[in-house]
Design an enzyme around this catalytic site. Sequence first.
Site, PDB file in Angstrom:
ATOM      1  N   GLU A 285     -11.851  -4.006 -11.326  1.00  0.00           N
ATOM      2  CA  GLU A 285     -11.561  -4.906 -10.203  1.00  0.00           C
ATOM      3  C   GLU A 285     -10.456  -4.272  -9.367  1.00  0.00           C
ATOM      4  O   GLU A 285      -9.366  -4.007  -9.854  1.00  0.00           O
ATOM      5  CB  GLU A 285     -11.170  -6.312 -10.675  1.00  0.00           C
ATOM      6  CG  GLU A 285     -10.080  -6.376 -11.723  1.00  0.00           C
ATOM      7  CD  GLU A 285      -9.733  -7.810 -12.100  1.00  0.00           C
ATOM      8  OE1 GLU A 285     -10.594  -8.466 -12.704  1.00  0.00           O
ATOM      9  OE2 GLU A 285      -8.609  -8.253 -11.790  1.00  0.00           O
TER      10      GLU A 285
ATOM     11  N   ASP B  79      -8.533  -9.713 -18.634  1.00  0.00           N
ATOM     12  CA  ASP B  79      -7.298  -8.949 -18.455  1.00  0.00           C
ATOM     13  C   ASP B  79      -6.721  -8.456 -19.776  1.00  0.00           C
ATOM     14  O   ASP B  79      -5.815  -7.621 -19.779  1.00  0.00           O
ATOM     15  CB  ASP B  79      -6.244  -9.809 -17.751  1.00  0.00           C
ATOM     16  CG  ASP B  79      -6.611 -10.079 -16.305  1.00  0.00           C
ATOM     17  OD1 ASP B  79      -7.802  -9.992 -15.964  1.00  0.00           O
ATOM     18  OD2 ASP B  79      -5.711 -10.401 -15.513  1.00  0.00           O
TER      19      ASP B  79
END
Length: 910
Positions: A542, A473
């Site tokens: 994602e 992330d």
Amino acid sequence: MTRIRAISTIRVVAALAALAGPSLACADNAFAPTQVGSDAGSATAITHWQIQSSAKAQQSGAEVSSGGFPTHDWYPVSGRATVMAGLLENGTYKNVFYSDNLRAAEEPDSSGNVFVIPWWYRAEFTLAEGGRGARTLLRINGMIASADVWLNGNLVADQAVVAGAYPVHELDVTRWVHAGSNTLALRVHPADPRTSLVVGWVDWNPTPPDNNMGPWRGVDIVRTGPVEIRAPQVTSTLSLPDLSHAALAVKVQARNLDASAHDATITGVVAGVSLKRTIHLDPGQTQTVSFSPKSDPGLDLKGPQVWWPVGMGAHPLYTLQMAAAVDGVISDRASATFGIRSVSSHLTPQGYQQFVINGKPVLIRGAGWAPDMFLRDDPQRMEAEFSYVVNLGLNTIRSEGKLEDTRFYDLADRDGIMILAGWECCDKWESWAKTGGEPWDISDEKVAAASMTSEARLLGNHPSVIGFLIGSDNAPPAAVAKMYVDALQAEDWPLPIIAAAADGATAETGPSGMKMAGPYSWIPPAYWYADKLGGAFGFDSEVSAGASIPLLDDLNRMLSPQELEALWKYPQARQFHASAAWSVFATIEPFDNALARRYGPPKSLEDYVAKSQLENYDNVRAQFEAFNAHMDAAKPSTGVIYWMLNNAWPSLHWHLYDYFLNPAGAYFGAKIANEPVHIQYSYDTRAIMLVNHTLNREHGLRAVIRVRNLDGSVAYERRLQDIDLKGNGARQLAMLPALDGLSRTYFIELELASADGKSISRNVYWLSTQTDELDWEHSNWYLTPVTRYADLTPLQSLPTATAKVRATIRHEGAEDIATVTLAVPPSSKAVALFQHVLIKRSAGGELVLPILWSDNDVTLWPGESLTLTAHFATPGAATPVVEVSGWNVPTISVPVAAESQTAASQERNH
């Protein structure tokens, strides 16, 4: 007219032994010592342990690792069991996947929380007498979180040395072992993903009570002579674009384990080419031995067999065999399997990653991998899951942490599935990214560097691996990024190194070329065609519409009656099987609200499940199709990773197939969208698109485009012939005109056939004249609100359809192949919408799983028929039963007859 859909490139595995995990370790030989031979170059895995809490086994390591130590009250467990996995093997906790039963394992016993203190792992092994200069090594393939290692009463290494989920620790234990019986004991220290570089679960599912503590990748006893060889590697440089030559570079590390110098002869064979080099090693010296076309001209291969991703070509593999000899005696052996292919990546003009394989740009179409929640080793299940990935038409798996062992990558190599590996988000792995987060200390940096080195060696030879994301992330800070890149480069890592799965950059890697802009929760199918956020442009690392509802059989296996009632009645109810961690995903309210608005409020649990399957199919199909449609656009889509492929435990969120391996709406929506050659509809422009994921140019195709009203009447039809379609690309075939007078809910039916009329692709959409409208300005990281929903409620008024089913079966090798023909007679009054076919082992018996269907969840109009095939492991002596149900088709059960029986004897009318 009958259309036959065949499975391409599928693989069926032996019957899955138990979906809940491996069988108990306490077989008759559970306490038998592991037998370790004397062959140089052998590695023998510890196949079973006995484990016990240090609260109950309070003796010292010297005592626990001594022969004769009493273990009558210890738990026998398998060789790679975490503590919790071992307790499950022994039946300590019952049915932890049902309702919130898992919470029972989190309750402290009389001694307190059993998982916040060390646990002992103890194993005995018998060592054969070795030859002159024989050495014995202990190889620990990863430890969660850390361990003190004791052998025959001696402390070999402490937790400061043996720490981290991914570093491989190789300890020379020659001086502490002897021929005959030996005892190994590990004092495993508790894990906490917030403070250790181990495995965390964030919002995927509940955190395992033990935080996965234990030797999760196993422990090996290695025998070698005075010179050890390790980390054999082959890299290939492929000539482009002709693929006519491949230059191989071979290297291996040779290490002198002795206190005296040795001359060692390193030999090998690779692709039929013999290699030989003699080197001198001082005591304790490690040397890299390299071979190249410059030193060994045979390594310049002519006409190499090239490894291609699935759907683009074959996946041939080569082997490398190496040996080290000292004074004419074999000292060690090593081997590797590899493939010859070229992998590169670059940024598009818009700044997104584009992967290129063997000179061809590839649209990455993948999903995120989840191992078992307790990291249980189950080879049969992994084989089944790869069969599903191939059957789904995906070409990539992304691993966000939870990196697997070599078996996973071997399967990917075999099946042509590309692997995009990387470190995981959050917890300690990205503690430096949090506001006020703590930077890593020296011990963290040591574990991280060792993790990167070990993973580089594990992954380096696998042609399936196409890159490594050093952040998830968040891109790592400068010092961490440099450490990762240096570790990879030290191992001659030949593949792209990417800063993060999110938009970010490092000095060493440049921009990531990825986006992680959501959504993770429900949005309508049209979302994917937008030029915003998670829409189909660039590389989405994602993304999905969140909730993925299993079929009723599986819901009953995971939810209590109260939870089932809440599922369809109370959208705001918190569900333990949605997310036990983050409140934003603890309910599936956005999905439930959309379902009620678009399809009508559910009238029962069965009605809720039926509507959910239509919704999941429609949305997952749209996600992949949007990226298909834009693969050749001016602002191209280059990759999409559906979040996620599978689940670590039974879940209401994020999967293409559920924990029980029961394919449902999401699965078949993805499967149809990822056909090798495909016809599809675009929600944004009303264009009809053709997509070709193969490298073969198609000629003379035929297409039929129909728009039907709710009653099945044809409002528009167009037929096209002599269509050419280039390989590895997409093109617009036609544009649907605006049509007046359509029913509020209507259908689009698309057919694509070869020049000789053989069906290639068939695709049916249910749409509304009232479109979904999104509130883009109020989007957040996981959701874009909807201000108006499409009206699909007229589907509830469809009259009951008449259906016929015919089913036969034939046996081939270790599998059965069922052929199921669905038909709707011309006299039927309605479309047979969304027919789902399943196979049971007998009437009223268990489902046949895993199973690979050519197609499913299909829609037929009066006068049409469709033949499906299913491959599965032989179910036994009972007669299997095919069961067909549909949106407006009552359930029909048909015994599956051997193909020699007449079709007439099996036909059933409703």
